[in-house]
Write an enzyme that holds these catalytic residues in place. Structure first.
Site, PDB file in Angstrom:
ATOM      1  N   ALA A  10      30.985  15.320 -22.000  1.00 51.91           N
ATOM      2  CA  ALA A  10      31.643  14.020 -21.922  1.00 51.91           C
ATOM      3  C   ALA A  10      30.746  12.942 -21.334  1.00 51.91           C
ATOM      4  O   ALA A  10      31.072  11.759 -21.413  1.00 51.91           O
ATOM      5  CB  ALA A  10      32.922  14.145 -21.098  1.00 51.91           C
ATOM      6  N   SER A  12      26.896  13.466 -21.360  1.00 47.91           N
ATOM      7  CA  SER A  12      25.542  13.557 -21.908  1.00 47.91           C
ATOM      8  C   SER A  12      25.493  14.644 -22.964  1.00 47.91           C
ATOM      9  O   SER A  12      26.410  15.468 -23.086  1.00 47.91           O
ATOM     10  CB  SER A  12      24.522  13.869 -20.800  1.00 47.91           C
ATOM     11  OG  SER A  12      24.765  15.158 -20.245  1.00 47.91           O
ATOM     12  N   ARG A  14      22.554  17.314 -25.247  1.00 48.65           N
ATOM     13  CA  ARG A  14      21.206  17.885 -25.216  1.00 48.65           C
ATOM     14  C   ARG A  14      20.995  18.723 -26.466  1.00 48.65           C
ATOM     15  O   ARG A  14      21.947  19.275 -27.029  1.00 48.65           O
ATOM     16  CB  ARG A  14      21.015  18.739 -23.958  1.00 48.65           C
ATOM     17  CG  ARG A  14      22.001  19.865 -23.819  1.00 48.65           C
ATOM     18  CD  ARG A  14      22.330  20.209 -22.380  1.00 48.65           C
ATOM     19  NE  ARG A  14      22.878  19.102 -21.646  1.00 48.65           N
ATOM     20  CZ  ARG A  14      24.168  18.765 -21.616  1.00 48.65           C
ATOM     21  NH1 ARG A  14      25.039  19.454 -22.332  1.00 48.65           N
ATOM     22  NH2 ARG A  14      24.576  17.745 -20.928  1.00 48.65           N
ATOM     23  N   HIS A 236      34.140  24.500 -29.332  1.00 50.76           N
ATOM     24  CA  HIS A 236      34.614  23.943 -28.068  1.00 50.76           C
ATOM     25  C   HIS A 236      33.632  24.398 -26.996  1.00 50.76           C
ATOM     26  O   HIS A 236      33.349  25.591 -26.878  1.00 50.76           O
ATOM     27  CB  HIS A 236      36.027  24.438 -27.747  1.00 50.76           C
ATOM     28  CG  HIS A 236      36.606  23.778 -26.535  1.00 50.76           C
ATOM     29  ND1 HIS A 236      37.481  24.399 -25.693  1.00 50.76           N
ATOM     30  CD2 HIS A 236      36.407  22.530 -26.012  1.00 50.76           C
ATOM     31  CE1 HIS A 236      37.807  23.580 -24.703  1.00 50.76           C
ATOM     32  NE2 HIS A 236      37.170  22.443 -24.887  1.00 50.76           N
ATOM     33  N   ASP A 237      33.091  23.457 -26.225  1.00 51.56           N
ATOM     34  CA  ASP A 237      32.001  23.811 -25.318  1.00 51.56           C
ATOM     35  C   ASP A 237      32.392  24.891 -24.323  1.00 51.56           C
ATOM     36  O   ASP A 237      31.562  25.730 -23.951  1.00 51.56           O
ATOM     37  CB  ASP A 237      31.445  22.566 -24.607  1.00 51.56           C
ATOM     38  CG  ASP A 237      32.500  21.703 -23.935  1.00 51.56           C
ATOM     39  OD1 ASP A 237      33.670  22.120 -23.850  1.00 51.56           O
ATOM     40  OD2 ASP A 237      32.148  20.593 -23.486  1.00 51.56           O
ATOM     41  N   GLY A 406      26.825  23.087 -15.756  1.00 47.96           N
ATOM     42  CA  GLY A 406      25.997  22.209 -14.932  1.00 47.96           C
ATOM     43  C   GLY A 406      26.500  22.046 -13.514  1.00 47.96           C
ATOM     44  O   GLY A 406      25.727  21.759 -12.598  1.00 47.96           O
TER      45      GLY A 406
END
Length: 499
Positions: A10, A12, A14, A236-237, A406
């Site tokens: 939401a 960033s 990569r 879905h992450d 993260g």
């Protein structure tokens, strides 16, 4: 064997290249970019064309480094979507799930159908921005988008479509909509009919690992790439992050920690019961046809929004400095429920925390360190509450908690979580979603025989830091009792809607 994973959060995104060799998994970040919402008039949107541009930038950098991945996959957050018209073109920038036009629609739909009926059909947690309520809001406002729409695609579906021209819906993200029926294993046509949306927009749902096309010729020619297969991963992450949990036992509990915190366990079947409805748990799809019994928790969004506010006010502070101030601030003076709707919108987050504390008769935090401490302690205590509920619903007892994502770089949060739950926390890997994305690609190619072989290799390839509870159990036990009293969290209040 090299694969390319795009992981969009939401805040960033990569592009990470993964190599699987005799030493295990090696990853290299190719491209990192911001993902900032755009407010136009009164509406908040995702800048989807900028995200597509950044995906193409990732491919350009791959080409410049003479890398040719054998496949690529994209994962992102859930619930948000784009609509295609009859000519196959996107009808407007997708709305952001925090856009205010969706306010109140959850209660309205649940008054018409009751929360019980919706939950029995979907098994999904009640959140005011679920796709069901977004579409209901557009229908009630007579949005011209719905008059022209012919195809519905979630965010990763849409970015894949831009790359391949193939419009395909993927399982894990489809389940986040609260429009997918896990018992029938298809879109719920009765729910769609109730909100007045055509079921013809919704295509067949494919499982993670399914090939869904090749790069368009125009993209290949522009960048100078060979044909690259594009796969539907666990898009879905959180679904991808769960694939990367380095668990050694089939019974495990995880916390995917970032802007949102998502805690739960992996099961073969959804748990759709009066108890899971009362506790407002969700049953989202997972890799291998599994289900993720979990609960969404507001997460580090609250801290991130405070930091953005301080930056706007000319009081910006580094993350490391803020955590150092939090660590030395007085303990357990200001606690709150991170999932109170007060903290959902963007805006003046510090004043909302103070408002909550004034309302509950607590010391009102004024300085940055006290506010940050209140946020992190409240999150750690909420994690304990949700862990207890997860054990209750799954009928399992867990010896510790796997934290991925993260957010594990916040070592203070990891340690305080271990203190709160009174069990060890195993933190790693940090890039869980990207690594799980890669693992699904390798399972699809046959490089891994299944998800458990993938987890074993992930465990051997990435460091996991263990946090043991510190010797202050009495203080944390008393804080937890205080937290429960202050927040008055009960099963009856968790859905926010009449059952």
């Amino acid at each position: 064997m090299g694969v390319l994973a795009y992981d969009l959060g939401a805040g960033s995104g990569r592009a990470i290249l993964g190599q699987l060799n005799d030493r295990g998994i090696e990853t290299r970040e190719i491209h990192r970019f911001k993902n900032e919402p755009v407010k136009a008039g009164e509406r908040m949107h995702w800048d989807i064309l900028r995200l597509h541009h950044e995906v193409l930038q990732g491919l350009t950098l791959v080409k410049q480094q003479a890398e040719v991945p054998e496949s690529l996959g994209i994962d992102s957050w859930g619930v948000d979507f784009g609509l295609l018209g009859s000519n196959g073109e996107l009808l407007g920038n997708p709305y952001h799930y925090r856009d205010t036009q969706f306010n109140g629609l959850m209660d309205m739909v649940c008054q018409e159908l009751t929360a019980k009926q919706v939950f029995e059909r979907t098994g999904i947690q009640f959140l005011p921005f679920n796709t069901l309520y977004q579409l209901a809001a557009l229908k009630r406002s007579a949005s011209p988008l719905l008059r022209e729409a012919e195809r519905f695609l979630m965010i990763p579906d849409l970015l894949r479509y831009f790359l391949t021209g193939e419009a395909v819906n993927e399982f894990t993200n489809a389940t986040t909509t609260q429009l997918y029926n896990p018992v029938l294993r298809q879109w719920d046509r009765e729910l769609l009919a109730h909100i007045g949306v055509s079921d013809q927009w919704f295509g067949d749902v494919v499982l993670p690992g399914t090939p869904v096309g090749q790069l368009r010729n125009s993209i290949r020619n522009d960048i100078g790439l060979a044909s690259i297969p594009v796969l539907a991963v666990a898009e879905h992450d959180t679904g991808s992050a769960v694939v990367a949990v380095p668990a050694t036992e089939r019974s495990f509990v995880y916390l995917s920690c970032g802007t949102w915190s998502l805690m739960g366990t992996e099961l073969d079947q959804p748990v759709i019961s009066a108890e899971s409805l009362a506790l407002n748990f969700t049953n989202e799809g997972g890799a291998g046809g599994t289900y993720r019994l979990l609960k969404n928790i507001m997460g580090l969004w609250i801290l991130q929004e405070c930091m953005r506010q301080w930056e706007r006010e000319g009081q910006g502070i580094s993350y490391a400095s803020l955590l150092a101030k939090a660590e030395t601030a007085p303990a357990f003076t200001s606690l709150f429920d991170p999932d109170d709707e007060l903290f959902l919108p963007a805006g003046n987050m510090t004043e909302r925390i103070r408002q909550y504390c004034r309302k509950t008769g607590q010391l009102v935090p004024e300085d940055q360190g006290s506010i940050a401490r209140a946020i992190l302690e409240s999150l750690a205590l909420k994690y304990r509450r949700v862990l207890q509920w997860t054990e209750q619903l799954s009928g399992q007892s867990f010896g510790g908690l796997h934290m991925v994502g993260g957010g594990i770089q916040n070592e203070l949060l990891c340690q305080w979580t271990a203190n709160s739950i009174g069990k060890p926390v195993w933190a790693g890997p940090a890039e869980g979603s990207a690594i799980g994305n890669m693992a699904v690609q390798w399972i699809a190619s046959g490089a891994f025989k299944d998800i458990w072989e993938a987890r074993r290799v992930i465990r051997d390839s990435f460091p996991v830091k263990e946090y043991e509870p510190e010797d202050n159990r009495k203080a944390w036990e008393e804080a937890y009792e205080l937290f429960v009293r202050i927040t008055a969290i009960t099963p009856e209040t968790e859905t926010g809607s009449e059952v």
